[in-house]
Scaffold this motif. Structure first.
Motif, PDB file in Angstrom:
ATOM      1  N   GLY A 247      21.296 -19.913 -44.560  1.00 36.60           N
ATOM      2  CA  GLY A 247      22.311 -19.395 -45.478  1.00 36.60           C
ATOM      3  C   GLY A 247      23.222 -18.389 -44.800  1.00 36.60           C
ATOM      4  N   ALA A 248      22.644 -17.488 -44.017  1.00 39.09           N
ATOM      5  CA  ALA A 248      23.458 -16.494 -43.298  1.00 39.09           C
ATOM      6  C   ALA A 248      24.408 -17.184 -42.331  1.00 39.09           C
ATOM      7  CB  ALA A 248      22.544 -15.527 -42.548  1.00 39.09           C
ATOM      8  N   TRP A 249      23.904 -18.181 -41.658  1.00 42.64           N
ATOM      9  CA  TRP A 249      24.713 -18.910 -40.669  1.00 42.64           C
ATOM     10  C   TRP A 249      25.875 -19.628 -41.349  1.00 42.64           C
ATOM     11  CZ3 TRP A 249      25.391 -24.245 -39.647  1.00 42.64           C
ATOM     12  CH2 TRP A 249      25.912 -24.548 -38.403  1.00 42.64           C
ATOM     13  N   ILE A 250      25.630 -20.210 -42.518  1.00 39.16           N
ATOM     14  CA  ILE A 250      26.701 -20.887 -43.264  1.00 39.16           C
ATOM     15  C   ILE A 250      27.801 -19.891 -43.631  1.00 39.16           C
ATOM     16  CG2 ILE A 250      27.260 -22.030 -45.441  1.00 39.16           C
ATOM     17  CD1 ILE A 250      24.381 -23.206 -45.342  1.00 39.16           C
ATOM     18  N   PHE A 251      27.404 -18.753 -44.172  1.00 38.87           N
ATOM     19  CA  PHE A 251      28.415 -17.785 -44.601  1.00 38.87           C
ATOM     20  C   PHE A 251      29.141 -17.173 -43.404  1.00 38.87           C
ATOM     21  CE2 PHE A 251      26.250 -18.037 -48.682  1.00 38.87           C
ATOM     22  CZ  PHE A 251      27.331 -17.995 -49.547  1.00 38.87           C
ATOM     23  N   LEU A 252      28.427 -16.935 -42.317  1.00 34.38           N
ATOM     24  CA  LEU A 252      29.119 -16.431 -41.124  1.00 34.38           C
ATOM     25  C   LEU A 252      30.126 -17.464 -40.621  1.00 34.38           C
ATOM     26  CD1 LEU A 252      26.271 -14.687 -39.071  1.00 34.38           C
ATOM     27  CD2 LEU A 252      28.263 -13.603 -40.113  1.00 34.38           C
ATOM     28  N   THR A 253      29.734 -18.729 -40.649  1.00 36.84           N
ATOM     29  CA  THR A 253      30.653 -19.789 -40.219  1.00 36.84           C
ATOM     30  C   THR A 253      31.902 -19.797 -41.095  1.00 36.84           C
ATOM     31  OG1 THR A 253      28.782 -21.137 -39.484  1.00 36.84           O
ATOM     32  CG2 THR A 253      30.876 -22.268 -39.819  1.00 36.84           C
ATOM     33  N   LEU A 254      31.694 -19.744 -42.414  1.00 40.77           N
ATOM     34  CA  LEU A 254      32.837 -19.725 -43.332  1.00 40.77           C
ATOM     35  C   LEU A 254      33.695 -18.484 -43.111  1.00 40.77           C
ATOM     36  CD1 LEU A 254      31.120 -20.901 -46.643  1.00 40.77           C
ATOM     37  CD2 LEU A 254      32.816 -22.173 -45.312  1.00 40.77           C
ATOM     38  N   GLY A 255      33.039 -17.330 -42.934  1.00 42.74           N
ATOM     39  CA  GLY A 255      33.777 -16.088 -42.751  1.00 42.74           C
ATOM     40  C   GLY A 255      34.598 -16.097 -41.472  1.00 42.74           C
ATOM     41  N   ILE A 256      34.001 -16.564 -40.389  1.00 40.59           N
ATOM     42  CA  ILE A 256      34.723 -16.600 -39.114  1.00 40.59           C
ATOM     43  C   ILE A 256      35.874 -17.604 -39.177  1.00 40.59           C
ATOM     44  CG2 ILE A 256      34.501 -17.230 -36.685  1.00 40.59           C
ATOM     45  CD1 ILE A 256      31.636 -16.109 -36.813  1.00 40.59           C
ATOM     46  N   THR A 257      35.614 -18.760 -39.767  1.00 38.93           N
ATOM     47  CA  THR A 257      36.671 -19.777 -39.869  1.00 38.93           C
ATOM     48  C   THR A 257      37.824 -19.272 -40.725  1.00 38.93           C
ATOM     49  OG1 THR A 257      35.001 -21.522 -39.679  1.00 38.93           O
ATOM     50  CG2 THR A 257      37.147 -22.155 -40.553  1.00 38.93           C
ATOM     51  N   ALA A 258      37.502 -18.681 -41.891  1.00 33.73           N
ATOM     52  CA  ALA A 258      38.556 -18.168 -42.767  1.00 33.73           C
ATOM     53  C   ALA A 258      39.296 -17.014 -42.098  1.00 33.73           C
ATOM     54  CB  ALA A 258      37.954 -17.715 -44.096  1.00 33.73           C
ATOM     55  N   GLY A 259      38.560 -16.132 -41.416  1.00 35.53           N
ATOM     56  CA  GLY A 259      39.194 -15.008 -40.733  1.00 35.53           C
ATOM     57  C   GLY A 259      40.120 -15.470 -39.629  1.00 35.53           C
ATOM     58  N   SER A 260      39.702 -16.518 -38.920  1.00 34.62           N
ATOM     59  CA  SER A 260      40.546 -17.057 -37.850  1.00 34.62           C
ATOM     60  C   SER A 260      41.849 -17.603 -38.423  1.00 34.62           C
ATOM     61  CB  SER A 260      39.783 -18.169 -37.118  1.00 34.62           C
ATOM     62  OG  SER A 260      40.651 -18.901 -36.279  1.00 34.62           O
ATOM     63  N   ILE A 652      29.715 -27.316 -44.085  1.00 36.87           N
ATOM     64  CA  ILE A 652      29.215 -28.364 -44.991  1.00 36.87           C
ATOM     65  C   ILE A 652      27.889 -28.923 -44.465  1.00 36.87           C
ATOM     66  CG2 ILE A 652      29.673 -30.700 -45.837  1.00 36.87           C
ATOM     67  CD1 ILE A 652      32.654 -29.913 -45.917  1.00 36.87           C
ATOM     68  N   GLY A 653      27.832 -29.153 -43.164  1.00 40.23           N
ATOM     69  CA  GLY A 653      26.578 -29.625 -42.573  1.00 40.23           C
ATOM     70  C   GLY A 653      25.449 -28.642 -42.805  1.00 40.23           C
ATOM     71  N   GLY A 654      25.746 -27.354 -42.639  1.00 40.44           N
ATOM     72  CA  GLY A 654      24.726 -26.339 -42.894  1.00 40.44           C
ATOM     73  C   GLY A 654      24.262 -26.359 -44.339  1.00 40.44           C
ATOM     74  N   MET A 655      25.206 -26.524 -45.265  1.00 43.96           N
ATOM     75  CA  MET A 655      24.831 -26.551 -46.692  1.00 43.96           C
ATOM     76  C   MET A 655      23.936 -27.748 -47.002  1.00 43.96           C
ATOM     77  SD  MET A 655      28.445 -25.521 -48.498  1.00 43.96           S
ATOM     78  CE  MET A 655      29.322 -24.030 -48.000  1.00 43.96           C
ATOM     79  N   LEU A 656      24.280 -28.913 -46.440  1.00 48.22           N
ATOM     80  CA  LEU A 656      23.443 -30.099 -46.673  1.00 48.22           C
ATOM     81  C   LEU A 656      22.039 -29.875 -46.094  1.00 48.22           C
ATOM     82  CD1 LEU A 656      25.956 -33.003 -45.910  1.00 48.22           C
ATOM     83  CD2 LEU A 656      25.182 -32.169 -48.132  1.00 48.22           C
ATOM     84  N   SER A 657      21.975 -29.261 -44.925  1.00 48.32           N
ATOM     85  CA  SER A 657      20.663 -28.968 -44.328  1.00 48.32           C
ATOM     86  C   SER A 657      19.869 -28.023 -45.209  1.00 48.32           C
ATOM     87  CB  SER A 657      20.834 -28.358 -42.934  1.00 48.32           C
ATOM     88  OG  SER A 657      21.378 -29.285 -42.046  1.00 48.32           O
ATOM     89  N   LEU A 658      20.552 -27.001 -45.723  1.00 47.56           N
ATOM     90  CA  LEU A 658      19.864 -26.025 -46.576  1.00 47.56           C
ATOM     91  C   LEU A 658      19.318 -26.693 -47.838  1.00 47.56           C
ATOM     92  CD1 LEU A 658      19.095 -23.118 -47.204  1.00 47.56           C
ATOM     93  CD2 LEU A 658      21.362 -22.784 -48.192  1.00 47.56           C
ATOM     94  N   ILE A 659      20.154 -27.491 -48.486  1.00 43.08           N
ATOM     95  CA  ILE A 659      19.705 -28.172 -49.706  1.00 43.08           C
ATOM     96  C   ILE A 659      18.549 -29.115 -49.396  1.00 43.08           C
ATOM     97  CG2 ILE A 659      20.411 -29.804 -51.507  1.00 43.08           C
ATOM     98  CD1 ILE A 659      23.256 -28.626 -51.223  1.00 43.08           C
TER      99      ILE A 659
END
Length: 675
Positions: A247-260, A652-659
């Protein structure tokens, strides 16, 4: 009264964190003298011959006391989380009401702000962002206390105790150094306003996203500390920790992508990554979390890499603390460092030393009790994951050194900066090797594999990469070596990413396998975008009069005129650009602006971007020279959008893995309960 209620909620939450820590420590110390089954609630085993009845009775009583004390930790953690959430809601309320008697509101908001930015103003500053940090931490602790059932009771209590210890430090930081509810007497007539650069819908949600990632890492760290305290480092601990890491990795990925992407379109310099210290501050925890994610999966499913997993949890949390320190201390100059204070940065540095130093001491004391897990051959999927982890660690080391080196140099009286040329040359080749290993890993078998057979599985990705490189060379006549290799390896990685789906029944393929495939495919897509941007970007910088045409890439761009524009809390000069592709394309229009904000007084460049299937045309209006000419910066960036599309695929891949993982764990738990 809203601000006073918020401060009271914060004090109560801090008191409960202290109580939670005390209960956990007392419960665990009593537990040391009690037979495990008496605390775990299991049926007592047959008494050992050397223990008399009185000793067993005393142990049973102590077990009951320990059990009651430890049982109280869960509800205390839940109430603490609720109180931190209440404090955050009350802070948002004073911002929404534009209560200028609250110092933080007066300094970071304005009554004329749009409602979205009034709300975002609550965390768009030093104090509010730290309260958001603590709020997410408290809610995460409450969630662990509520839903976690698979860990041993002692390990869970130790985990919640570690979580309380982390929270206590940040409560102290808020209450004694950065009170977000401090009053201003007399109240200000109006506020200074939120930094205009933060007035963007994307950035309104960017900090919460990153903070969820940071706090998720802190939970993983707490799990690691809890497991070390109780000497319970094993697959059960890893399965409990894995969803939090993921979960942390997913949100960091989203945060870094959005910040970029925010930096790309908002700052007006046309770049998507500048190796800025604050950018690096979010990248370092992501790199460590990526390594931890792979390591914890090996421990959860194959019972390997025990000590390495615990160490990575400590490193990942260290990087999130280092990032917080860099962003909040003002020790480094950054275009992103909106809320800095050297004195309060030293407080965070002290917390960093206490938490990380304590965890490392505990790790050193317990390392002898962390038994070696299952072994594996070098040619195996575990071997590839270890190589993956080592390469990620090397890149992390490069980023950390490059970020901190200016501080060390300044301490020695030398002023210097470390910029993109260093990071590109040092980290770029390592990243390409990492991509190669990433392509190979999923094609190997667990535990051991035959090198020749594995090589046969890799032939198709190798052929795809070779064909891609040949096509690029023929089509372009040669580009830089790093983008050339990047494009070729991206093609090979894309082929290797989908290889685990070959010859499988796709409808019966586990969701977490789909997640791995999509996440790796996202890396390939992002890499292709980065390499394309590096190899093919065209830039034109001109000073033009109205009616003059210019060219950038395949586009003809003409300045039609400059006119005023008005927004909710800004005014602007707006250019009208007529644009067509080639000599026969249809005309379309872009409107870049130079905006003026009166509170605080700031001038920003608002880029105007046209997105096409194969890239983006990026335009920026500059200043007038006073003689009728206007500066224009124009970029044509082929396939640059793949960078962020790949980031979205990774998340998205991370979310599918988490679920998928959570569903499997639930089914296993139900089967065990039924048995």
């Amino acid at each position: 009264m809203i601000a006073e209620a918020g401060l009271a909620a914060l004090w109560l939450a801090a008191a409960l964190a202290a109580l939670q820590l005390a209960l956990a420590v007392i419960g665990l110390r009593l537990n040391k003298h009690v037979r495990p089954e008496l605390v775990e609630g299991r049926a007592p085993e047959k008494p050992a011959a050397h223990l008399d009845t009185g000793a067993l009775t005393g142990s049973a009583r102590m077990g009951e006391v320990a059990k009651e004390i430890m049982a109280a930790v869960r509800p205390v953690a839940v109430v603490q989380g609720v109180l931190t959430g209440l404090a955050m809601i009350l802070l948002i309320a004073v911002f929404v009401r534009s209560d200028m008697s609250v110092l933080l509101v007066a300094e970071n908001s304005h009554s004329d702000k749009p409602m979205l930015y009034k709300i975002a103003g609550a965390w768009g500053n030093h104090e509010g962002s730290m309260l958001l940090w603590v709020t997410i931490l408290g809610l995460a602790g409450a969630t662990v206390a509520t839903i976690e059932r698979r860990l041993q009771a002692r390990t869970l209590i130790a985990t919640l105790g570690a979580q309380a210890a982390i929270a206590l430090g940040f409560y102290a930081f808020l209450l004694f150094s950065s009170n977000p509810f401090a009053r201003l007497n007399p109240a200000a007539p109006d506020g200074r306003g939120l930094n205009p650069l933060l007035q963007d819908p994307g950035l309104a949600f960017h900090p919460p996203t990153l903070y969820i990632g940071y706090v998720g890492i802190s939970v993983a760290f707490s799990f690691a500390v809890g497991a070390l305290v109780t000497r319970d480092v094993g697959p059960a601990f890893a399965r409990a920790m894995r969803p939090w890491v993921l979960g942390a990795w997913i949100f960091l990925t989203l945060g870094i992508t959005a910040g970029s992407y925010w930096a790309y379109y908002e700052l007006g310099w046309g770049g998507w990554w500048f190796w800025d210290p604050v950018e690096n501050a979010s990248l370092m925890p992501w790199l460590a979390a990526t390594a931890l994610l792979h390591s914890v999966s090996v421990l959860a499913t194959r019972d390997g890499l025990r000590a390495w997993t615990v160490m990575l949890a400590v490193v990942a949390f260290s990087m999130s603390m280092v990032g917080t320190f860099l962003v909040r201390s003002g020790i480094l100059t950054s275009v992103h460092a909106f809320a800095v204070d050297p004195s309060r940065g030293s407080f965070i540095l002290a917390l960093l030393a206490i938490y990380i130093g304590g965890a490392l001491v505990l790790f050193a004391l317990r390392i002898g009790t962390v038994r070696q897990g299952t072994t594996f051959d070098l040619v195996s999927r575990e071997g590839a994951l270890v190589a993956n982890n080592l390469l990620l660690s090397v890149i992390l080391g490069i980023v950390l050194i490059g970020t901190l080196y200016p501080i060390v140099a300044a301490a020695m009286g030398v002023q210097l900066s470390v910029g993109p040329p260093f990071f590109d040359k040092a980290a770029g080749p390592v990243a390409l090797i990492l991509v190669t290993v990433m392509a190979v890993g999923p094609l190997l078998r667990w535990r051991r594999d035959d090198g020749h057979v594995a090589l046969e599985r890799m032939m198709l990705p190798i052929a795809v990469a070779a064909l891609a490189m040949a096509a690029i060379f023929i089509a372009t006549g040669g580009i830089g070596i790093l983008p050339f290799l990047g494009l070729g390896l991206a093609a090979g990685l894309a082929a290797a990413s989908v290889a685990p789906l070959w010859k499988r029944n796709l409808r019966r393929t586990p969701l977490f396998t789909w997640g791995m495939v999509i996440a790796h495919l996202g890396i390939a897509v992002s890499l292709a975008g980065m390499a394309s941007d590096s190899a093919f970007t065209k830039e034109t910088l001109v000073a033009v009069r109205v009616g003059e045409p210019n060219r950038v890439g395949p586009f003809l761009v003409r300045l039609d005129g400059i006119s005023p524009a008005i927004g909710p809390n800004w005014s602007a000069l707006q250019a009208r650009l007529s644009i067509r592709r080639g000599d026969d394309g249809a005309w379309f229009y872009l409107y870049p602006q130079s905006r003026y904000f009166s509170s605080p007084v700031t001038v920003t460049s608002e880029s105007a971007i046209a997105t096409r299937w194969n890239g983006q045309l990026y335009t920026v209006l500059g200043q007038s020279d006073g003689e009728g000419r206007w500066q224009l910066r124009l970029w044509w960036k082929p396939f640059v959008t793949l960078i962020w599309a790949g980031g979205a695929l990774i998340a998205i891949g991370g979310m599918l893995s988490l679920i998928g993982r959570v569903r499997r764990e639930r089914r296993v738990a139900e089967r065990e309960a039924f048995a």
